[in-house]
Design a protein around this motif. Sequence first.
Motif: not given
Length: 341
Positions: A46-52, A54-65, A319-325
Amino acid sequence: MTTRPGLSPGRIVYAGFATAHHSGGVHVMTQHVRLLREGGHEAWLWLPDQDDRTDWIPDDVPMLFGATTTIGAEDLLVLPETPTVQGRDPAPGARKVIFNQNHFYTFAAGTPGKDFPGWSPAPAVWVVSEESRDVLAAALPGLPVSHVPNPVDGELFAPSASDQLRVCWFPKKRPREASLLKRLLAGDPRLSGVDLVELVQAPRAEVAATLASTAVFVALGHTESFGLPVAEALAAGCLVVGYDGGGGHELFEAPGAWRIPDQRPLLLRDRVAALMQELNTLTPVRAANRRWVLDRYPFARTGAALEEAVAAARERPGAATVAVHPVAWLDTLGPHFTAFA
């Protein structure tokens, strides 16, 4: 990558930070994500922004933004040790783990309370070295601590057939001492003709290629919990000389690693020069370094420890919640928290 769907009852979400240049801490998180997915878990970075991205993180690592994300009652949220702010729970009610990759940074965001970190429910703690495990078990006796050792990539970090006379080091943790050391090494007639290389913001592939043809790696670690560059240098067949940084002392048990008292650049220089002069007789020791580190830090060991740590964490309430990065609290660290003498 193969997965076995249905094994995991919920997601495992790692909150990380993207950096323009390779970050060892985030890289280890990506290794965890990949190992967990290979084991059938639904794991994400999980990264805070889609613009974050980066090309050194492999493409097969799924991400949330996003600055926030939903965490389900069956999910597990994995957070970095910095910034952990007393009483500021990034995901109230959620099942949480602090993935502490440097015990020296545990309280970097301010004075801890007696119930540190003051979150509900209290988190588990994962660490990457035996030293970190022992330190944090003593400092945080109310929190369960699990040791998930770092893996060492023996395919990427391997010796080459080159006979290059090379000494290299990372100056990042000790920039002033590194500049002094470079002058000392360059001015020593015993090291005439030796290639002296500083690795500064180098891509991981470049680091591996440099280490592959390096004879001696100088460890300039400072307040380390493990010291992955030392482990990777051992895998590349380097002799290692330098500082263990505290948490890296287990790596200096390797047959070709020499610990130097802290802040003694002349002793560093002399040991490097002596090893370079004896290099022809040390080929078996270099090979033994590689065997030693790969025997102790294989991916299989990390994967097994990670499975145990996840299983233990899932036994804790959630429990279910909304997390802040945690990027929301980066300013609590100040601009110089990783600056060293």
